[in-house]
Motif scaffolding. Structure first.
Motif, PDB file in Angstrom:
ATOM      1  N   MET A 172       0.845  -1.193   0.000  1.00 56.28           N
ATOM      2  CA  MET A 172       0.000   0.000   0.000  1.00 56.28           C
ATOM      3  C   MET A 172       0.884   1.249   0.000  1.00 56.28           C
ATOM      4  SD  MET A 172      -3.082   0.992   2.642  1.00 56.28           S
ATOM      5  CE  MET A 172      -3.924  -0.554   2.282  1.00 56.28           C
ATOM      6  N   ARG A 173       0.643   2.141  -0.933  1.00 58.99           N
ATOM      7  CA  ARG A 173       1.486   3.318  -1.097  1.00 58.99           C
ATOM      8  C   ARG A 173       1.267   4.321   0.034  1.00 58.99           C
ATOM      9  NH1 ARG A 173       0.674   7.716  -5.842  1.00 58.99           N
ATOM     10  NH2 ARG A 173       2.510   8.991  -5.470  1.00 58.99           N
ATOM     11  N   THR A 174       2.387   4.869   0.548  1.00 63.26           N
ATOM     12  CA  THR A 174       2.336   5.876   1.597  1.00 63.26           C
ATOM     13  C   THR A 174       2.897   7.187   1.066  1.00 63.26           C
ATOM     14  OG1 THR A 174       2.576   4.244   3.364  1.00 63.26           O
ATOM     15  CG2 THR A 174       3.133   6.513   3.904  1.00 63.26           C
ATOM     16  N   GLN A 175       2.200   8.263   1.362  1.00 68.33           N
ATOM     17  CA  GLN A 175       2.646   9.585   0.956  1.00 68.33           C
ATOM     18  C   GLN A 175       2.679  10.487   2.185  1.00 68.33           C
ATOM     19  OE1 GLN A 175       0.494  10.975  -2.441  1.00 68.33           O
ATOM     20  NE2 GLN A 175       2.028  12.500  -2.989  1.00 68.33           N
ATOM     21  N   ILE A 176       3.682  11.374   2.240  1.00 69.99           N
ATOM     22  CA  ILE A 176       3.824  12.295   3.366  1.00 69.99           C
ATOM     23  C   ILE A 176       3.396  13.679   2.901  1.00 69.99           C
ATOM     24  CG2 ILE A 176       5.404  13.322   5.042  1.00 69.99           C
ATOM     25  CD1 ILE A 176       7.127  10.799   4.787  1.00 69.99           C
ATOM     26  N   VAL A 177       2.395  14.226   3.569  1.00 73.90           N
ATOM     27  CA  VAL A 177       1.872  15.548   3.248  1.00 73.90           C
ATOM     28  C   VAL A 177       2.421  16.538   4.276  1.00 73.90           C
ATOM     29  CG1 VAL A 177      -0.200  16.955   3.010  1.00 73.90           C
ATOM     30  CG2 VAL A 177      -0.225  14.566   2.257  1.00 73.90           C
ATOM     31  N   LEU A 178       3.080  17.581   3.795  1.00 72.29           N
ATOM     32  CA  LEU A 178       3.683  18.594   4.649  1.00 72.29           C
ATOM     33  C   LEU A 178       2.956  19.906   4.418  1.00 72.29           C
ATOM     34  CD1 LEU A 178       7.423  17.662   3.977  1.00 72.29           C
ATOM     35  CD2 LEU A 178       6.027  16.993   5.944  1.00 72.29           C
ATOM     36  N   LEU A 179       2.202  20.350   5.409  1.00 75.81           N
ATOM     37  CA  LEU A 179       1.294  21.482   5.263  1.00 75.81           C
ATOM     38  C   LEU A 179       1.890  22.746   5.869  1.00 75.81           C
ATOM     39  CD1 LEU A 179      -1.863  19.530   6.426  1.00 75.81           C
ATOM     40  CD2 LEU A 179      -1.340  20.167   4.070  1.00 75.81           C
ATOM     41  N   PRO A 180       2.131  23.772   5.054  1.00 75.85           N
ATOM     42  CA  PRO A 180       2.668  25.027   5.583  1.00 75.85           C
ATOM     43  C   PRO A 180       1.580  25.867   6.243  1.00 75.85           C
ATOM     44  CG  PRO A 180       2.428  25.175   3.200  1.00 75.85           C
ATOM     45  CD  PRO A 180       2.015  23.783   3.588  1.00 75.85           C
ATOM     46  N   GLY A 181       2.021  26.864   6.995  1.00 74.48           N
ATOM     47  CA  GLY A 181       1.103  27.739   7.700  1.00 74.48           C
ATOM     48  C   GLY A 181       0.832  29.029   6.954  1.00 74.48           C
ATOM     49  N   LEU A 182       0.304  29.991   7.669  1.00 68.90           N
ATOM     50  CA  LEU A 182      -0.083  31.287   7.109  1.00 68.90           C
ATOM     51  C   LEU A 182       1.091  31.964   6.411  1.00 68.90           C
ATOM     52  CD1 LEU A 182      -2.222  33.599   6.988  1.00 68.90           C
ATOM     53  CD2 LEU A 182      -1.376  34.328   9.229  1.00 68.90           C
ATOM     54  N   LEU A 183       0.887  32.284   5.119  1.00 65.93           N
ATOM     55  CA  LEU A 183       1.897  32.972   4.289  1.00 65.93           C
ATOM     56  C   LEU A 183       3.198  32.190   4.149  1.00 65.93           C
ATOM     57  CD1 LEU A 183       1.508  36.745   5.211  1.00 65.93           C
ATOM     58  CD2 LEU A 183       0.543  35.479   3.272  1.00 65.93           C
ATOM     59  N   CYS A 184       3.155  30.903   4.409  1.00 61.28           N
ATOM     60  CA  CYS A 184       4.356  30.070   4.303  1.00 61.28           C
ATOM     61  C   CYS A 184       4.292  29.229   3.037  1.00 61.28           C
ATOM     62  CB  CYS A 184       4.503  29.178   5.525  1.00 61.28           C
ATOM     63  SG  CYS A 184       4.834  30.093   7.059  1.00 61.28           S
ATOM     64  N   ASP A 185       5.445  28.758   2.599  1.00 57.92           N
ATOM     65  CA  ASP A 185       5.526  27.871   1.447  1.00 57.92           C
ATOM     66  C   ASP A 185       6.463  26.714   1.780  1.00 57.92           C
ATOM     67  OD1 ASP A 185       8.126  28.947   1.149  1.00 57.92           O
ATOM     68  OD2 ASP A 185       7.446  30.434  -0.304  1.00 57.92           O
ATOM     69  N   ASP A 186       6.980  26.042   0.751  1.00 55.78           N
ATOM     70  CA  ASP A 186       7.779  24.846   1.028  1.00 55.78           C
ATOM     71  C   ASP A 186       9.105  25.135   1.701  1.00 55.78           C
ATOM     72  OD1 ASP A 186       9.029  25.957  -1.159  1.00 55.78           O
ATOM     73  OD2 ASP A 186       8.807  24.204  -2.460  1.00 55.78           O
ATOM     74  N   ALA A 187       9.479  26.416   1.815  1.00 56.64           N
ATOM     75  CA  ALA A 187      10.698  26.751   2.561  1.00 56.64           C
ATOM     76  C   ALA A 187      10.604  26.321   4.019  1.00 56.64           C
ATOM     77  CB  ALA A 187      10.970  28.249   2.483  1.00 56.64           C
ATOM     78  N   VAL A 188       9.393  26.238   4.545  1.00 54.08           N
ATOM     79  CA  VAL A 188       9.195  25.805   5.933  1.00 54.08           C
ATOM     80  C   VAL A 188       9.692  24.379   6.131  1.00 54.08           C
ATOM     81  CG1 VAL A 188       7.397  25.209   7.621  1.00 54.08           C
ATOM     82  CG2 VAL A 188       7.298  27.385   6.409  1.00 54.08           C
ATOM     83  N   TRP A 189       9.599  23.556   5.083  1.00 52.37           N
ATOM     84  CA  TRP A 189       9.906  22.128   5.200  1.00 52.37           C
ATOM     85  C   TRP A 189      11.194  21.737   4.484  1.00 52.37           C
ATOM     86  CZ3 TRP A 189       6.952  20.030   8.725  1.00 52.37           C
ATOM     87  CH2 TRP A 189       5.623  20.494   8.901  1.00 52.37           C
ATOM     88  N   VAL A 190      11.989  22.700   4.051  1.00 52.92           N
ATOM     89  CA  VAL A 190      13.123  22.390   3.185  1.00 52.92           C
ATOM     90  C   VAL A 190      14.114  21.433   3.849  1.00 52.92           C
ATOM     91  CG1 VAL A 190      14.511  24.407   3.876  1.00 52.92           C
ATOM     92  CG2 VAL A 190      14.797  23.401   1.593  1.00 52.92           C
ATOM     93  N   ASP A 191      14.289  21.540   5.164  1.00 54.83           N
ATOM     94  CA  ASP A 191      15.264  20.680   5.844  1.00 54.83           C
ATOM     95  C   ASP A 191      14.695  19.315   6.203  1.00 54.83           C
ATOM     96  OD1 ASP A 191      17.759  22.376   6.327  1.00 54.83           O
ATOM     97  OD2 ASP A 191      16.197  23.711   7.033  1.00 54.83           O
ATOM     98  N   GLN A 192      13.383  19.183   6.240  1.00 58.86           N
ATOM     99  CA  GLN A 192      12.764  17.916   6.604  1.00 58.86           C
ATOM    100  C   GLN A 192      12.401  17.071   5.383  1.00 58.86           C
ATOM    101  OE1 GLN A 192      11.510  20.979   8.110  1.00 58.86           O
ATOM    102  NE2 GLN A 192      13.059  20.565   9.668  1.00 58.86           N
ATOM    103  N   ARG A 193      12.189  17.718   4.269  1.00 57.33           N
ATOM    104  CA  ARG A 193      11.645  17.021   3.106  1.00 57.33           C
ATOM    105  C   ARG A 193      12.569  15.916   2.602  1.00 57.33           C
ATOM    106  NH1 ARG A 193       8.676  20.267  -1.824  1.00 57.33           N
ATOM    107  NH2 ARG A 193       7.763  18.440  -2.864  1.00 57.33           N
ATOM    108  N   GLY A 194      13.862  16.201   2.509  1.00 60.74           N
ATOM    109  CA  GLY A 194      14.798  15.197   2.021  1.00 60.74           C
ATOM    110  C   GLY A 194      14.847  13.951   2.895  1.00 60.74           C
ATOM    111  N   PRO A 195      15.118  14.096   4.201  1.00 57.91           N
ATOM    112  CA  PRO A 195      15.137  12.917   5.065  1.00 57.91           C
ATOM    113  C   PRO A 195      13.819  12.140   5.076  1.00 57.91           C
ATOM    114  CG  PRO A 195      16.240  14.748   6.142  1.00 57.91           C
ATOM    115  CD  PRO A 195      15.610  15.299   4.906  1.00 57.91           C
ATOM    116  N   LEU A 196      12.694  12.855   5.067  1.00 55.80           N
ATOM    117  CA  LEU A 196      11.400  12.161   5.107  1.00 55.80           C
ATOM    118  C   LEU A 196      11.107  11.425   3.806  1.00 55.80           C
ATOM    119  CD1 LEU A 196       9.201  14.815   6.941  1.00 55.80           C
ATOM    120  CD2 LEU A 196       9.780  12.548   7.799  1.00 55.80           C
TER     121      LEU A 196
END
Length: 244
Positions: A1-25
């Protein structure tokens, strides 16, 4: 079964919030960071995410407003959510009476500043409360201002409407039955630790992790510590043992 990780930014935020976590995850599952566009309700944001991902199993992590979107995703599709990580966030609706009106007035004042003087000028007024006081002169703070400047006043208005009309999720917390980790910066002045302790008490089997020497923007302020916590959570949610 395929698993996907959804990373949700907050107010006025974009993927920069998750830049350090995205690779390891990404070693655990494909990562997806949504753009909410002009959606002006948390429910519409949640629907957009659910329509944008195809996996049967979702590990959903949300920061700040993104944490509230994560709760709305669980409300709509609990069978698809295999794990929740809620970072520096909240769960209650806007208070009634003077307190709620004060929040509305403060948000509208910031929106007016964004429209009249620009997003970065607004950020200079708003962003100091986001971070630990020691970070006001460092590159993390500048990266936050850059992120705010990449957005627009119209998006700000839409997201303000979403937050002012936010649904109460108190009873929903009692229904959460998947591996859930709560994360909070020790010095978060916007979404304080006490609020996360309340959530921890209501979500059965949840874990609470405190990030030291961090304000509201823990993923950017203390990226290594947050990455470690989220990797533990993702492995737990993907079928491993909970960290002790």
């Amino acid at each position: 079964m395929r698993t996907q990780i959804v990373l949700l930014p907050g107010l006025l935020c974009d993927d920069a919030v998750w830049v350090d976590q995205r690779g390891p995850l990404s070693a655990i599952g494909e990562c997806f960071v949504p753009d909410y566009g002009m959606r002006d309700s948390l429910g519409a944001m949640a629907d957009h995410v659910l329509e944008s991902v195809e996996a049967d199993r979702l590990l959903v992590a949300g920061h700040s407003m993104g944490g509230r979107v994560a709760l709305e995703i669980f409300r709509r599709a609990p069978d698809r959510v295999a794990g929740l990580a809620l970072l520096d966030t909240g769960y209650t609706e806007r208070p009634a009476g003077d307190v709620g009106e004060s929040e509305r007035a403060q948000r509208m004042k910031l929106l007016d500043l964004a429209r009249t003087q620009g997003m970065r000028a607004m950020g200079n007024q708003w962003a100091p409360g986001m971070v630990h006081p020691d970070r006001l002169d460092d590159k993390v703070y500048q990266a936050i201002l850059d992120m705010i400047e990449r957005s627009t006043a119209d998006k700000f208005a839409a997201q303000i409407r979403a937050l002012l009309d936010r649904p109460d999720a108190t009873e929903l917390l009692d229904e959460i039955n998947c591996p859930t980790t709560l994360v909070c910066g020790r010095d978060d002045r916007w979404s304080p630790l006490a609020r996360h302790e309340e959530m921890h008490a209501r979500i059965r089997g949840s874990q609470l992790r405190v990030i030291e020497h961090s304000g509201h923007m823990c993923t950017m302020e203390r990226p290594e510590e947050v990455t470690t916590v989220l990797l533990e959570w993702a492995r737990w949610a993907a079928g491993g043992e909970a960290a002790q």
